[in-house]
Design a protein around this motif. Sequence first.
Motif, PDB file in Angstrom:
ATOM      1  N   LEU A   1      36.482  40.367  44.805  1.00  0.00           N
ATOM      2  CA  LEU A   1      36.678  39.923  43.426  1.00  0.00           C
ATOM      3  C   LEU A   1      35.376  39.348  42.865  1.00  0.00           C
ATOM      4  N   MET A   2      34.710  38.532  43.662  1.00  0.00           N
ATOM      5  CA  MET A   2      33.442  37.942  43.212  1.00  0.00           C
ATOM      6  C   MET A   2      32.388  39.014  42.963  1.00  0.00           C
ATOM      7  N   VAL A   3      32.224  39.924  43.934  1.00  0.00           N
ATOM      8  CA  VAL A   3      31.162  40.931  43.857  1.00  0.00           C
ATOM      9  C   VAL A   3      31.440  41.982  42.777  1.00  0.00           C
ATOM     10  N   ALA A   4      32.685  42.390  42.642  1.00  0.00           N
ATOM     11  CA  ALA A   4      33.005  43.500  41.738  1.00  0.00           C
ATOM     12  C   ALA A   4      33.395  43.075  40.333  1.00  0.00           C
TER      13      ALA A   4
ATOM     14  N   LEU B   1      33.608  39.115  38.989  1.00  0.00           N
ATOM     15  CA  LEU B   1      33.045  37.889  38.426  1.00  0.00           C
ATOM     16  C   LEU B   1      31.526  37.921  38.315  1.00  0.00           C
ATOM     17  N   GLU B   2      30.840  38.279  39.392  1.00  0.00           N
ATOM     18  CA  GLU B   2      29.370  38.297  39.341  1.00  0.00           C
ATOM     19  C   GLU B   2      28.814  39.262  38.295  1.00  0.00           C
ATOM     20  N   PRO B   3      29.316  40.500  38.220  1.00  0.00           N
ATOM     21  CA  PRO B   3      28.780  41.390  37.178  1.00  0.00           C
ATOM     22  C   PRO B   3      29.010  40.852  35.760  1.00  0.00           C
ATOM     23  N   ALA B   4      30.170  40.232  35.538  1.00  0.00           N
ATOM     24  CA  ALA B   4      30.432  39.668  34.207  1.00  0.00           C
ATOM     25  C   ALA B   4      29.491  38.509  33.915  1.00  0.00           C
ATOM     26  N   ALA B   5      29.288  37.634  34.902  1.00  0.00           N
ATOM     27  CA  ALA B   5      28.368  36.510  34.701  1.00  0.00           C
ATOM     28  C   ALA B   5      26.954  37.008  34.449  1.00  0.00           C
ATOM     29  N   GLU B   6      26.502  37.957  35.243  1.00  0.00           N
ATOM     30  CA  GLU B   6      25.145  38.503  35.058  1.00  0.00           C
ATOM     31  C   GLU B   6      24.994  39.159  33.683  1.00  0.00           C
ATOM     32  N   ALA B   7      26.004  39.911  33.269  1.00  0.00           N
ATOM     33  CA  ALA B   7      25.944  40.556  31.947  1.00  0.00           C
ATOM     34  C   ALA B   7      25.873  39.508  30.846  1.00  0.00           C
ATOM     35  N   TYR B   8      26.647  38.436  31.005  1.00  0.00           N
ATOM     36  CA  TYR B   8      26.619  37.380  29.995  1.00  0.00           C
ATOM     37  C   TYR B   8      25.262  36.678  29.991  1.00  0.00           C
TER      38      TYR B   8
END
Length: 159
Positions: A34-37, A39-46
């Motif tokens: 969940l974190m890798v696929a 949450l992290e991509p969303a945070a990085e995109a933001y």
Amino acid sequence: MKNSRLPLLALWVAAGCTGEAPERPIPVADMQKLMVAVLEPAAEAYWDGVGEVLTEEGVHQFRPLTEEDWTSLRNAAFVLAESGNLLMMDGRARDRGDWMAHSRTMVETGRLALDAVDRRNADAVFDAGAEVYYACRDCHARYATETLRPSDPRGGGGR
């Protein structure tokens, strides 16, 4: 005319009284996935949506310029906010105390991020990104210290 709605109301109430337990969400990904696929991509995109980079040529600012840029930021903010809810699901929640508080903080900071995007305020997007970072850092400091950056004093590597 007033009494013609009574049978519909009775049917609606009866449909909700079947005695069956409501459906519960079923986690598909474990916490790491969940974190890798998600949450992290969303945070990085933001976080990549607004900022400054210092190079030898000077300071370069980047901000959303197009409708597509703003839509991407908005989508990332929604994912961040809803990820807090995903973290609270049975099977993912580590406890009912701090874990739930950290997860609610992710929902709140995601809403803050979404509000900044909806106002088309790049400075507020940047500031909300800092709040998202702090929410992530604080949760990781309690539950995933190995994933903190070495320079973070709460992670133990930067002391």
